[in-house]
Write a protein that holds these residues in place. Structure first.
Motif, PDB file in Angstrom:
ATOM      1  N   SER A   1      34.440 -15.279 146.477  1.00  0.00           N
ATOM      2  CA  SER A   1      35.746 -15.104 147.083  1.00  0.00           C
ATOM      3  C   SER A   1      35.988 -16.220 148.097  1.00  0.00           C
ATOM      4  CB  SER A   1      35.798 -13.744 147.782  1.00  0.00           C
ATOM      5  OG  SER A   1      37.043 -13.560 148.380  1.00  0.00           O
ATOM      6  N   VAL A   2      37.190 -16.789 148.084  1.00  0.00           N
ATOM      7  CA  VAL A   2      37.521 -17.852 149.041  1.00  0.00           C
ATOM      8  C   VAL A   2      38.876 -17.574 149.677  1.00  0.00           C
ATOM      9  CG1 VAL A   2      36.212 -19.702 147.930  1.00  0.00           C
ATOM     10  CG2 VAL A   2      38.572 -19.271 147.212  1.00  0.00           C
ATOM     11  N   LEU A   3      39.052 -18.136 150.872  1.00  0.00           N
ATOM     12  CA  LEU A   3      40.373 -18.163 151.481  1.00  0.00           C
ATOM     13  C   LEU A   3      41.131 -19.274 150.759  1.00  0.00           C
ATOM     14  CD1 LEU A   3      39.760 -17.820 155.288  1.00  0.00           C
ATOM     15  CD2 LEU A   3      41.743 -16.869 154.104  1.00  0.00           C
ATOM     16  N   ILE A   4      42.275 -18.934 150.216  1.00  0.00           N
ATOM     17  CA  ILE A   4      42.970 -19.906 149.374  1.00  0.00           C
ATOM     18  C   ILE A   4      43.204 -21.215 150.128  1.00  0.00           C
ATOM     19  CG2 ILE A   4      45.178 -20.367 148.202  1.00  0.00           C
ATOM     20  CD1 ILE A   4      45.141 -17.314 147.460  1.00  0.00           C
ATOM     21  N   GLU A   5      43.539 -21.123 151.409  1.00  0.00           N
ATOM     22  CA  GLU A   5      43.872 -22.348 152.141  1.00  0.00           C
ATOM     23  C   GLU A   5      42.660 -23.107 152.663  1.00  0.00           C
ATOM     24  OE1 GLU A   5      46.830 -21.523 155.075  1.00  0.00           O
ATOM     25  OE2 GLU A   5      48.337 -21.362 153.473  1.00  0.00           O
ATOM     26  N   ARG A   6      41.530 -22.389 152.926  1.00  0.00           N
ATOM     27  CA  ARG A   6      40.456 -23.085 153.640  1.00  0.00           C
ATOM     28  C   ARG A   6      39.067 -22.914 153.046  1.00  0.00           C
ATOM     29  NH1 ARG A   6      43.993 -21.193 157.439  1.00  0.00           N
ATOM     30  NH2 ARG A   6      42.873 -19.238 157.672  1.00  0.00           N
ATOM     31  N   GLY A   7      38.897 -22.125 152.017  1.00  0.00           N
ATOM     32  CA  GLY A   7      37.581 -22.025 151.383  1.00  0.00           C
ATOM     33  C   GLY A   7      36.692 -20.937 151.949  1.00  0.00           C
ATOM     34  N   ALA A   8      35.424 -21.327 152.246  1.00  0.00           N
ATOM     35  CA  ALA A   8      34.405 -20.333 152.617  1.00  0.00           C
ATOM     36  C   ALA A   8      34.751 -19.643 153.937  1.00  0.00           C
ATOM     37  CB  ALA A   8      33.048 -21.009 152.741  1.00  0.00           C
ATOM     38  N   TYR A   9      34.322 -18.388 154.041  1.00  0.00           N
ATOM     39  CA  TYR A   9      34.509 -17.639 155.282  1.00  0.00           C
ATOM     40  C   TYR A   9      33.389 -16.629 155.416  1.00  0.00           C
ATOM     41  CZ  TYR A   9      36.572 -14.103 152.162  1.00  0.00           C
ATOM     42  OH  TYR A   9      36.781 -13.189 151.161  1.00  0.00           O
ATOM     43  N   LEU A  10      33.301 -16.050 156.617  1.00  0.00           N
ATOM     44  CA  LEU A  10      32.197 -15.146 156.927  1.00  0.00           C
ATOM     45  C   LEU A  10      32.723 -13.738 157.193  1.00  0.00           C
ATOM     46  CD1 LEU A  10      29.114 -14.853 157.904  1.00  0.00           C
ATOM     47  CD2 LEU A  10      30.031 -15.179 160.195  1.00  0.00           C
TER      48      LEU A  10
ATOM     49  N   ALA B   1      33.605  -7.001 147.097  1.00  0.00           N
ATOM     50  CA  ALA B   1      32.490  -6.571 147.936  1.00  0.00           C
ATOM     51  C   ALA B   1      32.167  -7.628 148.988  1.00  0.00           C
ATOM     52  CB  ALA B   1      31.272  -6.320 147.058  1.00  0.00           C
ATOM     53  N   PRO B   2      31.583  -7.219 150.114  1.00  0.00           N
ATOM     54  CA  PRO B   2      31.272  -8.177 151.186  1.00  0.00           C
ATOM     55  C   PRO B   2      30.391  -9.341 150.721  1.00  0.00           C
ATOM     56  CG  PRO B   2      30.873  -5.939 151.945  1.00  0.00           C
ATOM     57  CD  PRO B   2      31.229  -5.841 150.500  1.00  0.00           C
ATOM     58  N   THR B   3      29.377  -9.048 149.912  1.00  0.00           N
ATOM     59  CA  THR B   3      28.453 -10.125 149.569  1.00  0.00           C
ATOM     60  C   THR B   3      29.108 -11.198 148.705  1.00  0.00           C
ATOM     61  OG1 THR B   3      26.531  -8.721 149.899  1.00  0.00           O
ATOM     62  CG2 THR B   3      26.203 -10.636 148.515  1.00  0.00           C
ATOM     63  N   SER B   4      30.076 -10.812 147.869  1.00  0.00           N
ATOM     64  CA  SER B   4      30.724 -11.879 147.100  1.00  0.00           C
ATOM     65  C   SER B   4      31.604 -12.731 148.006  1.00  0.00           C
ATOM     66  CB  SER B   4      31.483 -11.332 145.895  1.00  0.00           C
ATOM     67  OG  SER B   4      32.398 -10.360 146.283  1.00  0.00           O
ATOM     68  N   GLN B   5      32.029 -12.164 149.137  1.00  0.00           N
ATOM     69  CA  GLN B   5      32.800 -12.963 150.094  1.00  0.00           C
ATOM     70  C   GLN B   5      31.889 -13.898 150.887  1.00  0.00           C
ATOM     71  OE1 GLN B   5      36.276 -10.728 151.828  1.00  0.00           O
ATOM     72  NE2 GLN B   5      35.044  -8.978 151.238  1.00  0.00           N
ATOM     73  N   ASN B   6      30.657 -13.483 151.112  1.00  0.00           N
ATOM     74  CA  ASN B   6      29.741 -14.314 151.904  1.00  0.00           C
ATOM     75  C   ASN B   6      28.971 -15.342 151.084  1.00  0.00           C
ATOM     76  OD1 ASN B   6      30.236 -13.462 154.505  1.00  0.00           O
ATOM     77  ND2 ASN B   6      28.700 -11.844 154.452  1.00  0.00           N
ATOM     78  N   GLN B   7      29.016 -15.185 149.763  1.00  0.00           N
ATOM     79  CA  GLN B   7      28.181 -16.028 148.907  1.00  0.00           C
ATOM     80  C   GLN B   7      28.351 -17.520 149.190  1.00  0.00           C
ATOM     81  OE1 GLN B   7      28.845 -14.217 145.061  1.00  0.00           O
ATOM     82  NE2 GLN B   7      27.590 -15.791 144.179  1.00  0.00           N
ATOM     83  N   LYS B   8      29.598 -17.937 149.294  1.00  0.00           N
ATOM     84  CA  LYS B   8      29.865 -19.357 149.491  1.00  0.00           C
ATOM     85  C   LYS B   8      29.399 -19.800 150.879  1.00  0.00           C
ATOM     86  CE  LYS B   8      33.587 -22.548 148.353  1.00  0.00           C
ATOM     87  NZ  LYS B   8      32.879 -23.289 147.302  1.00  0.00           N
ATOM     88  N   THR B   9      29.527 -18.920 151.854  1.00  0.00           N
ATOM     89  CA  THR B   9      29.081 -19.249 153.208  1.00  0.00           C
ATOM     90  C   THR B   9      27.555 -19.354 153.258  1.00  0.00           C
ATOM     91  OG1 THR B   9      31.002 -18.202 154.174  1.00  0.00           O
ATOM     92  CG2 THR B   9      29.112 -18.463 155.606  1.00  0.00           C
ATOM     93  N   ILE B  10      26.866 -18.513 152.507  1.00  0.00           N
ATOM     94  CA  ILE B  10      25.399 -18.603 152.464  1.00  0.00           C
ATOM     95  C   ILE B  10      25.015 -19.975 151.910  1.00  0.00           C
ATOM     96  CG2 ILE B  10      23.290 -17.668 151.421  1.00  0.00           C
ATOM     97  CD1 ILE B  10      24.662 -14.904 151.371  1.00  0.00           C
ATOM     98  N   GLU B  11      25.683 -20.405 150.851  1.00  0.00           N
ATOM     99  CA  GLU B  11      25.392 -21.722 150.278  1.00  0.00           C
ATOM    100  C   GLU B  11      25.652 -22.830 151.299  1.00  0.00           C
ATOM    101  OE1 GLU B  11      26.280 -20.737 145.542  1.00  0.00           O
ATOM    102  OE2 GLU B  11      27.626 -22.103 146.591  1.00  0.00           O
TER     103      GLU B  11
END
Lengths: 436, 274
Positions: A259-268, A374-384
């Motif tokens: 999951s990404v913020l359309i305007e800015r990408g990864a988020y926590l 789910a929360p973890t799919s939102q954090n996945q990109k931030t973990i990377e």
């Protein structure tokens, strides 16, 4: 001329809920590729919810996660109530918050004591850690039991509670049964303060970055069941607009959608994001303890999330006591609405962060569409991104230590891989300098 | 402490316990971590040799006792369960996924290709089997502990029985008996609430009826159930429509043979003899 390349492999990452893999390719110049690989055997919840009765959504979606079933039940029933135009009464609202306190306590304490603490103290698991640090483990388990007791009383059982329904509860326990939990909650509150002090004294690797934190926020209280979705970079939207600002992407290396913020990408999302955005809503006691220990928000080191979880546990215990003392029996245990063709959405704060559900139902009350983020799919990109930014600072470490640090960096997020993932395998590939 | 070390000394070696996860929600293995009062003691009685959710220490097999959570849904897991069986002296399936395919077995009644595209934009990346199946469909199992989720006290009973070389004492009677033992007023008789209790395996302590709710069969079928008769009563006496009956047979244990046969009959529009 190509130099030697090294690969480090761990069969899969331990002490996370579920299984997955990590692939990192790097050389002395930097990190070239980071992939958090998630091989969750797809379980197709969003597909098989179609055609099921709207009343079943809380019980079915609870089975997405055995660690945070209450979160799934809450997001599901708020979304259904949003569709049907049901507004829970104040006493029902308070009881839901009380149940959520119980889940935060049990889920956070599980992560703090069994999954995360062994990293800081150098043990493979909590049982081994208990031999040398019996007090820490016993305290943690006592607090966790208090959370379990709350969920058991209001929900019937700790895993996949049976007592919540669209509109309220099947049965509201008596005031006496809540009062009976007071001594245990008071004792747990004392232990939780000791846990905060203990966690604050742990050694933390230095790793700070400026995240875009996303969480619910409400002028009324520290967020659990409701609020607007806000961020520290100016996002401030109603839950209804979630899908206008956030998008899920499929990537080849993961069966969880990113999951990404359309305007800015990864988020926590998660405890640190909630803490950073809602610090003033914590009780004065929790804030003054945080400040005494030098942990005033914002916290931007994910290794310190263990302290934030301890502070949230302390808050949840205080909040549970407040709610029990102000207990008012609802006139009816649940509200009723006739099914109609409608759609609705909701987001609540699962222990691991924002959990969004949207449903459409037909006139017969059967679900025609379901979407769950789910929360973890939102954090996945931030973990990377964490790993990408962290690694260059620790490149001087021996490979085994470096690998251990990568695993720890993932555990900082308390990833709920069964919510979104299955097989976590760690591959660290070291590419030697290409030029000799 | 002295008593504990004597217990350990009795065994030539501490039995090695392994916990395996297949397709599941982690809730059943979590039951083991929810045993706050017993977990540390258990750690003295058995060697927790493989439990990825709780420990980064991995001991090689073979294992004396393996707890298996989850159903088989991927080609890789078809092979992995064979290896787990080879490495395990005593294999116990825990929970509805491992014993009856779990909620994800709803795919078995539908078109998995359509399912995949409902969730993923690029279904070609997704490697999945058409069906979700219980462990016993692939390897012999030594014991099955039903429930979604399992009861942690029953899990401790199964482990203790194994440690003491006796059969686990797990009652196979219905939730109805549990209600009687708790002095519950029958939600069906008193309130006309449809309840799966008469055909559902005991173990939860009649939770739902204790909360004024009809049982929804998360513990799966009891021994010798009469589901046909139950469904007839639901439809004829309580006015439940067919889709409600099917939904209750087909949720967390929909693949349990008894439930599956009746739900498929209902779907075809047939009613069995009642």
């Amino acid at each position: 001329m190509a130099g030697k390349s090294k690969t480090i492999k761990v069969d899969y990452l331990a002490r996370v809920e579920g299984e997955g893999a990590l692939y990192i390719r790097y050389d002395d110049h930097g990190v070239h590729e980071v992939q958090l690989k998630i091989f969750e055997p797809p379980r197709f919840f969003e597909a098989f919810l179609r055609g099921r009765d709207y009343t079943e959504a809380p019980d079915i979606t609870a089975r997405i996660c055995g660690i945070c079933p209450v979160a799934y039940q809450m997001s599901a029933l708020h979304a259904m109530e949003n569709a049907l135009g049901l507004v829970p009464t104040e006493p029902l609202r308070n009881l839901r918050r009380l149940l959520y306190c119980g889940e935060w306590i049990e889920s956070h304490m599980l992560h703090i004591s069994m999954l995360h603490a062994p990293d800081f103290l150098g043990y493979p698991n909590a049982v081994a850690m208990a031999k040398d640090h019996p007090q820490v483990v016993q305290r943690a388990l006592e607090i966790k039991k208090t959370g379990n007791a709350l969920v058991r009383l209001l929900g019937g059982r700790e895993v996949h509670p049976i007592n919540v329904r669209v509109g309220g509860f099947y049965r509201v326990p008596s005031q006496e049964s809540f009062q009976a939990l007071r001594p245990q909650l008071i004792e747990a509150r004392i232990l939780a303060e000791l846990m905060v002090r203990w966690a604050a004294g742990l050694p933390f690797p230095y790793s700070e970055q400026f995240y875009e934190c996303v969480a619910l926020s409400s002028p009324r209280e520290y967020p659990m069941n409701e609020g607007r979705i806000v961020s520290n970079r100016g996002l401030d939207i109603s839950v209804q607009d979630y899908e206008k600002h956030f998008r899920e992407q499929q990537v080849p290396h993961s069966t969880a959608l990113h999951s990404v913020l359309i305007e800015r990408g990864a988020y926590l999302v998660g405890p640190m994001a909630r803490y950073n955005l809602n610090y003033p809503q914590l009780s004065e006691g929790v804030r003054s303890l945080a400040e005494e220990l030098g942990f005033k928000a914002p916290c931007n080191n994910p290794f310190k999330s263990i302290v934030v979880r301890c502070l949230e546990v302390l808050y949840a215990l205080e909040e549970a006591l407040r709610l029990i003392d102000g207990f008012q029996a609802p006139d009816e245990p649940y509200l009723v609405a006739e099914p109609k063709e409608a759609s609705g959405c909701a987001a609540t704060e699962a222990p691991r962060g924002l959990l969004y559900h949207r449903y459409a139902i037909n006139r017969e009350g059967k679900i025609t569409f379901a979407k769950i983020v789910a929360p973890t799919s939102q954090n996945q990109k931030t973990i990377e991104e964490d790993l990408r930014l962290m690694l260059p600072k620790f490149m001087h470490l021996p490979e085994q230590q470096l690998q251990g640090l990568c695993e720890r960096a993932i555990r900082n997020y308390d990833p709920c891989i069964s919510c979104s993932t299955h097989f976590l395998q760690l591959h660290l590939q070291h590419e030697a300098k290409r030029n000799s | 402490m002295a008593a504990d070390s004597q217990l350990i000394a009795r065994q030539p070696h501490k039995p090695k316990l392994a916990v395996w996860k297949f397709t599941s929600c982690d809730g059943c293995q979590l039951s083991l971590l929810d045993c706050e009062d017993e977990l540390l003691l258990l750690g003295q009685e058995v060697e927790i040799a493989y439990f990825m959710e709780a420990s980064s220490k991995v001991e090689e097999g073979p294992y004396d006792i393996s707890l298996v959570e989850g159903s088989i849904t991927t080609p890789a897991d078809l092979l992995r369960i064979q290896e787990v069986r080879r490495q395990s002296n005593f294999l116990v399936c825990i929970g509805a996924c491992a014993t009856a395919g779990g909620i994800q077995a709803l795919r078995n009644f539908a078109d998995v290709v359509e399912f995949t595209s409902a969730v993923y934009a690029e279904p070609t990346y997704i490697d999945t089997l058409k069906d979700s199946t219980p462990i016993s469909a692939h390897v012999p199992v030594d014991f099955e502990l039903q429930g979604c989720p399992i009861n942690k006290l029953q899990l401790l009973e199964v482990i203790s029985a194994f440690l003491n070389h006796r059969a686990p004492q797990i009652s196979a009677h219905s939730v109805c008996i549990e209600c009687k033992l708790k002095n519950n007023v029958c939600v069906w008789v008193a309130h006309g609430t449809p309840c799966m209790g008469p055909v559902t395996h005991a173990g939860c302590g009649a939770l739902c009826p204790s909360y004024n709710r009809g049982c929804y069969a998360c513990y799966g079928p009891k021994e010798n159930p009469n589901g046909e008769s139950l469904c007839h009563w639901w439809e004829e006496k309580l006015g439940a429509d067919r889709s409600t009956v099917i939904e209750n047979l087909r949720n967390f244990n929909g693949l349990a043979p008894h439930f599956k046969v009746i739900s498929e009959k209902r779907e075809r529009g047939q009613k069995g003899k009642s």
